[in-house]
Motif scaffolding. Sequence first.
Motif, short mmCIF file in Angstrom:
data_model
loop_
_atom_site.label_atom_id
_atom_site.label_comp_id
_atom_site.label_asym_id
_atom_site.label_seq_id
_atom_site.Cartn_x
_atom_site.Cartn_y
_atom_site.Cartn_z
N ALA A 67 1.60 -1.54 0.25
CA ALA A 67 0.33 -0.38 -0.01
C ALA A 67 1.02 1.45 0.10
O ALA A 67 1.97 1.35 0.51
CB ALA A 67 -1.20 -0.26 1.12
N GLY A 68 0.40 1.67 -1.11
CA GLY A 68 0.88 3.50 -0.88
C GLY A 68 0.83 4.71 -1.67
O GLY A 68 -0.27 4.50 -2.35
N ASP A 69 1.88 5.84 -1.94
CA ASP A 69 1.51 7.14 -2.89
C ASP A 69 2.32 6.43 -4.02
O ASP A 69 3.53 6.96 -3.60
CB ASP A 69 1.47 8.13 -2.10
CG ASP A 69 1.15 9.04 -3.09
OD1 ASP A 69 0.59 8.61 -4.15
OD2 ASP A 69 0.68 10.23 -2.38
N MET A 70 1.95 6.47 -4.96
CA MET A 70 3.27 6.24 -6.12
C MET A 70 3.84 7.56 -6.92
O MET A 70 4.39 7.17 -7.32
CB MET A 70 2.93 6.35 -7.58
CG MET A 70 1.24 6.46 -7.54
SD MET A 70 0.44 6.30 -9.92
CE MET A 70 -1.25 7.66 -10.27
N PHE A 71 3.43 8.74 -5.93
CA PHE A 71 3.83 10.24 -6.10
C PHE A 71 4.92 9.82 -4.96
O PHE A 71 5.90 11.31 -5.44
CB PHE A 71 2.74 10.62 -6.45
CG PHE A 71 2.38 11.15 -6.98
CD1 PHE A 71 2.54 11.25 -8.08
CD2 PHE A 71 0.20 11.28 -6.95
CE1 PHE A 71 0.88 10.89 -9.63
CE2 PHE A 71 -0.84 10.91 -7.66
CZ PHE A 71 -0.23 10.75 -8.96
N GLU A 72 5.11 9.39 -4.00
CA GLU A 72 5.76 8.99 -3.12
C GLU A 72 7.68 8.02 -3.18
O GLU A 72 8.30 8.40 -2.44
CB GLU A 72 5.39 8.81 -1.45
CG GLU A 72 3.79 9.99 -1.46
CD GLU A 72 4.89 11.65 -1.11
OE1 GLU A 72 5.62 11.24 -0.23
OE2 GLU A 72 4.16 12.11 -1.27
N GLY A 73 6.82 6.72 -3.31
CA GLY A 73 7.25 5.96 -3.61
C GLY A 73 7.23 4.89 -4.37
O GLY A 73 5.73 4.42 -4.76
N LEU A 74 7.64 3.95 -4.65
CA LEU A 74 7.05 2.37 -5.61
C LEU A 74 8.38 1.26 -5.20
O LEU A 74 9.25 1.25 -4.98
CB LEU A 74 7.27 2.95 -7.21
CG LEU A 74 6.25 3.43 -7.86
CD1 LEU A 74 6.35 3.18 -9.47
CD2 LEU A 74 5.46 3.13 -7.36
#
Length: 339
Positions: free
Chosen positions: A223-230
């Motif tokens: 789970a995450g935010d693709m603008f913060e990191g991958l």
Amino acid sequence: MTSGTETALRVIDLITGGWRAQALYTAVKLGVPDAIESGRTTSAALAEGAGADWDGVHRLMRFLVSLGLFQGDERSGYRNTELSRAFCEGPSSLKDMCLLYGEEFYTAWGHAYSAISTATSGFEAAFGESFYSYLSRNEDVAERFQNVMNAGNIFFHKVPEVVDFSGDKTVVDVGGGGGELLAVILATVPDARGTLFDRPHMIPEARRHIAGSVGLSRVDFVAGDMFEGLPRGGDIYLFSRVFAGWDDDAIVKTLSHCYTGMKDRSSRLVILDRLVSDEDCSPMSALWDLHLLITIGGRHRSLENFTSVLGRAGFEVECTAELPSDTTAIVARKCNPDS
Ligand SMILES: Nc1ncnc2c1ncn2[C@@H]1O[C@H](CSCC[C@H]([NH3+])C(=O)O)[C@@H](O)[C@H]1O
């Protein structure tokens, strides 16, 4: 018929297109296709089953028969056609699409003039909030929207034919949604592994779907935010239908995370999306591009636009391949593979 009359009829056809869509929507909302399948074949029986007025249903059926959506009449009974059967309940039913398009999206399109004049979302003008914020508060509409997305999945089974996932590769499906595409890839390519990356609220749904289809042994969920990191170390970074709502700068940011995360020089980035072009654009792509503006203030991009955005993040297009439903696969690699 004179050509002037023909022209007038064609123009009237265009002007009244929204009426036809709403008439069809009403039949689907009244449950007419399923009711006919279960033996209610007169307006009286259809109206009784739906708790509706006979006169309205009778006039609606007369119109929809004239369009070829249904066949028959009051005396012989109404019958479904191949077209109306597409709205019967079932795995690939277009019922939810018709309901969503006839309700929220029709209201949003009612603001087309202001949306197009200002290039901002008509949905926000109509509902006072973004489409996604509306979905987060309306579970039933969110489920309907997921079904609509799934109805558009008809290109998924072809993806493993145009992208090589074999050879113990790890696929990072960015914005992987409900996991349908990753499940198709893992089912087709037995030695592939997958990481499904999405916002936290999507992970349980994706896990449920993948557990029930290919099983969990070859999949990680992040789970995450693709603008913060991958997630790092992927062989293939897949972006299926995730870029329509974002501007170029935001996409470059995500692609840059992809650049630093890639495993090695053989790693690839794959974008799956509908493309638009100013010459010979298919009506479907051009219409869907407008629809993205009206609903989320988004857009479809041209190949040139994607090439430029990819270039800003250090990638070049290696090849493209056509998929069903007007979708294109763009495969990209690092311009400088040793960086
Ligand atoms: N900032 C973000 N980071 C990660 N995922 C996101 C972000 N914003 C939107 N998404 C996801 O992007 C997806 C777009 S819908 C596309 C789903 C899937 N790839 C398919 O083709 O069916 C949704 O699942 C969103 O939750």
